[in-house]
Design a protein around this motif. Sequence first.
Motif, mmCIF file in Angstrom:
data_model
loop_
_atom_site.group_PDB
_atom_site.id
_atom_site.type_symbol
_atom_site.label_atom_id
_atom_site.label_comp_id
_atom_site.label_asym_id
_atom_site.label_seq_id
_atom_site.Cartn_x
_atom_site.Cartn_y
_atom_site.Cartn_z
ATOM 1 N N SER A 20 38.519 74.415 18.450
ATOM 2 C CA SER A 20 38.182 75.276 17.314
ATOM 3 C C SER A 20 39.418 75.601 16.472
ATOM 4 O O SER A 20 40.550 75.465 16.935
ATOM 5 N N CYS A 21 39.174 76.065 15.250
ATOM 6 C CA CYS A 21 40.279 76.456 14.362
ATOM 7 C C CYS A 21 40.793 77.842 14.722
ATOM 8 O O CYS A 21 41.664 78.373 14.046
ATOM 9 N N GLY A 23 39.056 80.575 14.490
ATOM 10 C CA GLY A 23 38.285 81.603 13.784
ATOM 11 C C GLY A 23 37.247 82.237 14.702
ATOM 12 O O GLY A 23 37.149 83.464 14.813
ATOM 13 N N CYS A 24 36.482 81.412 15.416
ATOM 14 C CA CYS A 24 35.435 81.935 16.312
ATOM 15 C C CYS A 24 36.049 82.634 17.520
ATOM 16 O O CYS A 24 35.487 83.600 18.028
ATOM 17 N N GLY A 59 34.171 75.775 18.859
ATOM 18 C CA GLY A 59 34.800 74.587 18.277
ATOM 19 C C GLY A 59 34.031 73.308 18.512
ATOM 20 O O GLY A 59 33.197 73.226 19.423
ATOM 21 N N GLY A 86 29.460 79.507 16.974
ATOM 22 C CA GLY A 86 29.947 78.944 15.708
ATOM 23 C C GLY A 86 29.311 77.608 15.407
ATOM 24 O O GLY A 86 28.876 76.886 16.323
ATOM 25 N N VAL A 87 29.270 77.296 14.130
ATOM 26 C CA VAL A 87 28.586 76.068 13.708
ATOM 27 C C VAL A 87 29.275 74.806 14.256
ATOM 28 O O VAL A 87 28.631 73.791 14.508
ATOM 29 N N CYS A 88 30.587 74.902 14.507
ATOM 30 C CA CYS A 88 31.305 73.736 15.053
ATOM 31 C C CYS A 88 30.804 73.404 16.459
ATOM 32 O O CYS A 88 30.599 72.239 16.790
ATOM 33 N N VAL A 94 32.362 71.583 10.089
ATOM 34 C CA VAL A 94 33.183 70.891 9.081
ATOM 35 C C VAL A 94 33.960 69.718 9.679
ATOM 36 O O VAL A 94 34.473 68.877 8.952
ATOM 37 N N PHE A 95 34.057 69.687 11.014
ATOM 38 C CA PHE A 95 34.798 68.599 11.669
ATOM 39 C C PHE A 95 33.892 67.438 12.059
ATOM 40 O O PHE A 95 34.344 66.453 12.641
ATOM 41 N N GLY A 117 27.154 80.188 12.323
ATOM 42 C CA GLY A 117 28.068 81.002 11.509
ATOM 43 C C GLY A 117 29.464 80.419 11.536
ATOM 44 O O GLY A 117 29.875 79.803 12.510
ATOM 45 N N CYS A 118 30.178 80.598 10.439
ATOM 46 C CA CYS A 118 31.556 80.102 10.351
ATOM 47 C C CYS A 118 32.390 81.186 9.679
ATOM 48 O O CYS A 118 32.368 81.321 8.481
ATOM 49 N N ALA A 119 33.081 81.985 10.410
ATOM 50 C CA ALA A 119 33.027 82.096 11.856
ATOM 51 C C ALA A 119 31.792 82.910 12.270
ATOM 52 O O ALA A 119 31.278 83.685 11.464
HETATM 53 S S1 SF4 Z 1 32.694 77.556 13.006
HETATM 54 FE FE1 SF4 Z 1 34.237 77.986 11.419
HETATM 55 S S2 SF4 Z 1 35.560 79.549 12.340
HETATM 56 FE FE2 SF4 Z 1 34.371 78.644 14.020
HETATM 57 S S3 SF4 Z 1 35.681 77.013 14.824
HETATM 58 FE FE3 SF4 Z 1 34.355 76.098 13.257
HETATM 59 S S4 SF4 Z 1 35.566 76.161 11.353
HETATM 60 FE FE4 SF4 Z 1 36.509 77.592 12.813
#
Ligand code: SF4
Length: 182
Positions: A20-21, A23-24, A59, A86-88, A94-95, A117-119
């Motif tokens: 993950s980035c 954020g979550c 993530g 999170g949506v990841c 987005v990845f 959700g993001c995040a």
């Molecule tokens: S859902 Fe958004 S905040 Fe959470 S890991 Fe993915 S990019 Fe980051």
Amino acid sequence: MNLKKYRTKSPWILHYNTGSCNGCDVEILACLAPKYDIERFGILNRGNPKQSDILLVTGPVTKRARERLIRLYMEMPEPKVVVAVGVCACTGGVFRGMYNVENGVDKFIPVDVYVPGCAARPENIIDGVVRALEILEKKKKDLQLTRKCTGTEELEYLLGKQLNRRKIVAEGTRRCYESRRD
Ligand code: SF4
């Protein structure tokens, strides 16, 4: 001492970041901070899979993290619940489609609750954990029923559900080893 009832009354959480980035992860930490303070309900964040009831994954699943994710899941005792935060974690977000990413968590282990959700917002994460507790209770009853069950149809249904979860893990493991050979 019988610890079974404490597993739903005071569940222990294992949090794993599969790429993950952050954020979550920050939002999960916010749930533990004084504003939301989920520890007051007995929900503890612990680092040992052997003592955990709920696995929170954040993530997209990177190629580096996928085997560890399966191993952590396998080390958790039954019954256990997986929450994709999170949506990841739900779909890759987005990845999705990147060369080093395998998209959502459910490609490797069975996911019980999806928190989009993001995040993902702390309120939604807490809601996801509450839903996970309901599922944990249900799985606990299913396991007890499987041991006591004598009716063939009911037993087939209960075992089928367990088998389905194992199939997802077996398929995820196969995918890991196949792409490692490439
Ligand atoms: S859902 Fe958004 S905040 Fe959470 S890991 Fe993915 S990019 Fe980051």
